[in-house]
Design a protein around this motif. Structure first.
Motif, PDB file in Angstrom:
ATOM      1  N   CYS A  14     -30.469  45.466 -42.927  1.00  0.00           N
ATOM      2  CA  CYS A  14     -29.231  45.712 -42.890  1.00  0.00           C
ATOM      3  C   CYS A  14     -28.370  44.472 -42.865  1.00  0.00           C
ATOM      4  N   SER A  46     -24.453  45.666 -38.857  1.00  0.00           N
ATOM      5  CA  SER A  46     -25.948  45.941 -38.864  1.00  0.00           C
ATOM      6  C   SER A  46     -26.369  46.454 -37.602  1.00  0.00           C
ATOM      7  N   THR A 284     -27.502  52.450 -47.365  1.00  0.00           N
ATOM      8  CA  THR A 284     -28.453  52.179 -46.073  1.00  0.00           C
ATOM      9  C   THR A 284     -28.593  53.347 -45.198  1.00  0.00           C
TER      10      THR A 284
END
Length: 422
Positions: A14, A46, A284
């Motif tokens: 990420c 992240s 993601t």
């Protein structure tokens, strides 16, 4: 420990993706405070995205690859918990070596950070200290170090203070006013966990550049001549800098700082580029999604309330068997070449009773003679055999063949994670 390692790797992916997004779209814009918040937001996002749990009805090829890699990293831990071997004969897995390398690197970066912090505090403690306005402390020393600031301290040599003290003090006070030291502490803590990831070190450098841009902007706002200030930067660019956790006067690339001073202000609408992070975050999260076995739950929820007891009895019959006779099944699972398969899943059909094969491919499972077993492994076809057929086999081995498809299609009835939950 395996779960923690999977989280760190997902977070690293990420971070690399979001940093690349920032570098391509926002790094050349002149709204420095917004870019600073964007970089801090990238680090926070992240760390949080890998913790988001999303389920899908059917796994995509990307989901299948992520699941396979995750189960591969977790396999050694679960296999150690499920398989009992003789003392001193437990094999060393490559996943364990990966964990050792990670923690060795973590220990190194923490020690380096503490060493740098200790040297800086030693310099502050053994130098002349003066109290300025707003609780800021001016530390004056005689060493040949570039001026820097940390928390409420401005550290400068006697030579720099006499020659160009006003310009430098304005610059370093801007760092303190904007609380840049807290940004560096947060980034350093993230760098501890992500020390192997080049993206975190590039992000840290980018954040320090923004700190200098903000401080330079404050200096010019105070009415200091731009050319005079730029000549001072050129003069001090060769000074030594020892403390990576502090805001040093000569930290950033000199060319970038001077270019940013004379660059035309960016259009405020350019901030809308940051909205591109939303679809990137969605992609993601979707890549980290895992399929769940929800068919029994869907069936139960679709029946009437007065039929619920009948459905529960049906599933109880499937999961709780009362065979007339039980036996201990001892067999070996191998591939087409006769090589033992480690950590293959062995389940009693229509139940949650099961085990994993050991390092020699062997397993022992108590089953009823009227039951069947299912043997599965990632990337191989599932084999279903009745216990009676297993007992008739002379070599007591089960051979798994490679699957024709590379994507997840429900070939193995349970993932390793679901087996551990049982």
């Amino acid at each position: 420990m395996g779960t923690f390692l999977v989280y760190i790797l997902k977070s690293a992916v990420c971070l690399a993706m979001f940093y690349l997004f920032y570098r391509l779209l926002l790094s050349k814009e002149t709204f420095h405070r917004f870019n600073r918040m964007a970089l801090l937001g990238v680090m926070l996002l992240s760390c949080l995205l890998p913790l988001v749990k999303v389920t899908v009805e059917q796994a995509s090829p990307v989901n299948a690859q992520v699941m396979s890699m995750e189960d591969l990293l977790l396999m050694y831990q679960w296999n150690s918990e499920a398989v009992v071997v003789e003392e001193g004969s437990r094999p060393f897995h490559w996943q364990e070596g990966l964990v050792l390398v990670y923690f060795a690197g973590l220990f190194f970066v923490i020690v380096r950070h503490l060493w740098s912090l200790g040297r800086m505090l030693y310099l502050i403690r053994h130098s002349r200290c003066e109290r300025l306005d707003n609780g800021i402390r001016l530390v004056v020393h005689r060493r040949k170090l570039a001026p820097f600031s940390w928390m409420r301290y401005i550290v400068i040599s006697e030579t720099d203070l006499k020659e160009s003290g006003h310009h430098i003090l304005v610059h370093e006070m801007a760092h303190i006013h904007h609380r840049h030291s807290w940004d560096l502490l947060l980034t350093e803590a993230c760098a501890w966990l992500q020390w192997f990831n080049p993206a975190i070190w590039l992000l840290k450098q980018e954040l320090q550049n923004i700190h200098e841009y903000e401080a330079d902007e404050e200096v010019l706002r105070q009415g200091i001549n731009a050319k005079e200030y730029q000549m001072l930067l050129i003069k001090k660019a060769v000074g030594a800098r020892l403390y990576s956790i502090a805001n040093s006067f000569n930290h950033s690339s000199l060319k970038k700082r001077i270019t940013m001073m004379i660059r035309k202000k960016s259009n405020p609408w350019a901030r809308a580029k940051y909205l591109y992070v939303l679809p990137l975050a969605a992609v993601t999260v979707a890549a980290f999604a895992r399929p769940e076995i929800s068919k029994p739950l869907d069936e139960i929820s679709s029946v009437k309330v007065n039929d619920l007891s009948a459905v529960l009895e049906t599933y109880a019959d499937k999961n709780v068997s009362n065979p007339a006779e039980k036996t201990k099944l001892k067999m070996k699972v191998v591939d087409e070449k006769g090589k033992p398969i480690i950590a293959a899943t062995v389940l009693v059909a229509n139940t949650t009773n099961g085990t994993l094969t050991d390092e020699n491919g062997n397993f022992t499972l108590e089953v009823g003679t009227d039951q069947s077993i299912q043997v599965a492994y990632i990337g191989m076809s599932t084999v279903t055999m009745s216990v009676k057929d297993c007992l008739k086999k002379a070599d007591q081995t089960i051979v798994l063949t490679e699957s024709d498809t590379n994507t997840y299609s429900g070939a193995y009835p349970f993932t390793f994670r679901q087996l551990i939950r049982v």
